[in-house]
Scaffold this motif. Sequence first.
Motif, PDB file in Angstrom:
ATOM      1  N   CYS A  92      13.756   1.579  13.203  1.00 49.66           N
ATOM      2  CA  CYS A  92      12.894   1.037  12.159  1.00 49.66           C
ATOM      3  C   CYS A  92      11.724   1.997  11.950  1.00 49.66           C
ATOM      4  CB  CYS A  92      12.385  -0.346  12.540  1.00 49.66           C
ATOM      5  SG  CYS A  92      11.275  -1.079  11.308  1.00 49.66           S
ATOM      6  N   ALA A  93      11.533   2.437  10.720  1.00 43.92           N
ATOM      7  CA  ALA A  93      10.469   3.392  10.416  1.00 43.92           C
ATOM      8  C   ALA A  93       9.651   2.916   9.225  1.00 43.92           C
ATOM      9  CB  ALA A  93      11.066   4.778  10.117  1.00 43.92           C
ATOM     10  N   VAL A  94       8.363   3.239   9.255  1.00 41.87           N
ATOM     11  CA  VAL A  94       7.489   3.015   8.095  1.00 41.87           C
ATOM     12  C   VAL A  94       7.592   4.255   7.221  1.00 41.87           C
ATOM     13  CG1 VAL A  94       5.148   2.616   7.291  1.00 41.87           C
ATOM     14  CG2 VAL A  94       5.935   1.546   9.411  1.00 41.87           C
ATOM     15  N   VAL A  95       7.961   4.063   5.943  1.00 41.99           N
ATOM     16  CA  VAL A  95       8.230   5.185   5.053  1.00 41.99           C
ATOM     17  C   VAL A  95       7.300   5.133   3.846  1.00 41.99           C
ATOM     18  CG1 VAL A  95       9.978   6.245   3.556  1.00 41.99           C
ATOM     19  CG2 VAL A  95      10.629   5.341   5.795  1.00 41.99           C
ATOM     20  N   ASP A 110       0.821  -1.210   0.000  1.00 43.37           N
ATOM     21  CA  ASP A 110       0.000   0.000   0.000  1.00 43.37           C
ATOM     22  C   ASP A 110       0.857   1.263   0.000  1.00 43.37           C
ATOM     23  OD1 ASP A 110      -2.152  -1.658   0.029  1.00 43.37           O
ATOM     24  OD2 ASP A 110      -2.895  -1.066   2.011  1.00 43.37           O
ATOM     25  N   GLY A 111       1.957   1.214  -0.773  1.00 43.65           N
ATOM     26  CA  GLY A 111       2.802   2.379  -0.928  1.00 43.65           C
ATOM     27  C   GLY A 111       3.713   2.679   0.243  1.00 43.65           C
ATOM     28  N   GLN A 112       3.930   1.674   1.125  1.00 44.23           N
ATOM     29  CA  GLN A 112       4.785   1.893   2.297  1.00 44.23           C
ATOM     30  C   GLN A 112       5.779   0.736   2.447  1.00 44.23           C
ATOM     31  OE1 GLN A 112       1.869   2.228   5.420  1.00 44.23           O
ATOM     32  NE2 GLN A 112       1.494   4.410   5.033  1.00 44.23           N
ATOM     33  N   PHE A 113       6.925   1.025   3.048  1.00 48.79           N
ATOM     34  CA  PHE A 113       7.937  -0.005   3.281  1.00 48.79           C
ATOM     35  C   PHE A 113       8.640   0.273   4.599  1.00 48.79           C
ATOM     36  CE2 PHE A 113      10.185   3.405   1.173  1.00 48.79           C
ATOM     37  CZ  PHE A 113      11.449   3.425   1.749  1.00 48.79           C
TER      38      PHE A 113
END
Length: 582
Positions: free
Chosen positions: A174-177, A45-48
């Motif tokens: 750790c980040a959701v980008v 959904d456009g996030q990694f």
Amino acid sequence: MLSVVRVHLPSDIPIVGCELTPYVLHRRPDKNISTDDVSESAPLDGQFLRYRWYRLQSDKKVAVCSVHPSEAATLQCLGCVKAKIPAFKSYHCTTKCFSDSWQHHRVLHDRAASAMNENGNEEEELFGRYNNNNNNNSAAVTQKTGVETWLEVGRYKSYTPTAEDIGQVLKFECAVVDVETMLPVASPLTVLTSRVIPAPSPSPRRVIPVNGVDVMGKLDLDGRVSSSGTFTVLSYNILADVYATNEAFSYCPSWALSWPYRRQNLLREIVGYRADIICLQEVQSDHFVEFFAPELDKHGYQALYKRKTNEVYNGNIQTIDGCATFFRRDRFAHVKKYEVEFNKAAQSLTDPATILTAQKRNALNRLIKDDVALIVVLESKFSTPTVDNPGKRQLVCVANTHINGNQDLKDVKLWQVHTLLKGLEKIAVSADIPMLVCGDFNSVPGSAPHHLLARGKVEPTHPDLAVDPLNLCQPHSKLSHQLPLVSAYSSFAIKGVGIGLDKQRKRLDPTTNEPLFTNCTRDFIGTLDYIFYTADTLTVESLLELLDEESLRKDTALPSPVWSSDHIALLAEFRCKSRPRR
């Protein structure tokens, strides 16, 4: 929406050279919880998930003790400073620590004087390749949080601490980008490590000529006589990870018992011996494929493997251990491989067309223990000037085995050893070939299996034969073989005068001429491992020195932060004799 639920590290103490791989738990857009990676190339959904590693930039770098790495250092050896030995090896926590370790510590001074070879690589080999090898391919980035300054050191989920990290704290983020804006969609989750410590390293074990210095050879930096006509064999039970539990080895720090630490420490030790042939026991099948085979391939070794014949620990095939044999491709070529499955040997005792009696069924059940042996025939590529016929192929047969460890099954141990020897006899009949029998036999000196190996037979009055409820070892007259096997380490007792031989003789059992121990835990100390050779075709040139029990157990039993197995490695250098056996 993708979100990070939890982040934690498998070990609280980061160690130089040991990869850190955090546990990252995240919730996927479908609400399922997962630990699978979500990369920029395959977003959801456009996030990694984006990973970063940072090192705290601080003037208050803490030196840690080289012997007890969990302790802060209070003194430094000036001799190390003058000899330009890496600083982390010069620190000690107390004067007693320095005094107790001096006998081994001074070896670093002796070796440093001759460490640099023509290419300048020797120091790197001695002290480890611990420069930054995390392959980040990124410019350094600093991150300021309040009064703290963090230097970016890694951009992958895993990070391997380097010598530059010693004494410093690391931070994993750790980040959701968002894949379009490349900006975090929420505050990242972070976790801090304790201060990085150097990997404890044992003092080098010397290789001691058993006949004194060979004037035809050349002493290398390890004191070993090197010659084109000799080859070395290493045998080592490395303690499979499935057996290295906190319950079994509660005295070993958990960080030193973890596989990421032990595998690097074991590899460093194994490679350091520079053996031509390596026989390892208790090698897990997944660790063989993923670690040992590729890592030793980098050092020029070809690998062969035989895993046990049944699953352990809930049927997970990846936790099966087995025997692995490696050989230097520039020294030997693979000719043939034989796999010995003691289960199949047991089943062959019964005619499949007959109905099993209760006794035979019980016998089979007693013998089915999934243990194996790996036999390889190799052809040497190096010159053997002492061989009568220089045009003849010089073959060597190497058996690598791990005999059953149940101390209540003395008859099964003896049957397995006898079965292996009978198989080797068949090979000996078909070819004039020197033989080596290596491994963990789970049998102490003087036991029936040891007698069979070393003496060629077992006396009917041997006490071990009293344990034979199903007559597996009957008649006693069959318990013999014709191979002229001799234990390599008995050469310390029977050979002439040489450097260090008197000290090594004190570490032998005077009755059996075997080492006092090759296995040293809190509950047991004794000899279970051997290297046997056919004395009419091979002669022992030198042996890896034995460890002293008092110094070994000064802090703890095995495994320990310094030695990563509950066994110690054995190594022997051999020369082929000119006289053919038959």
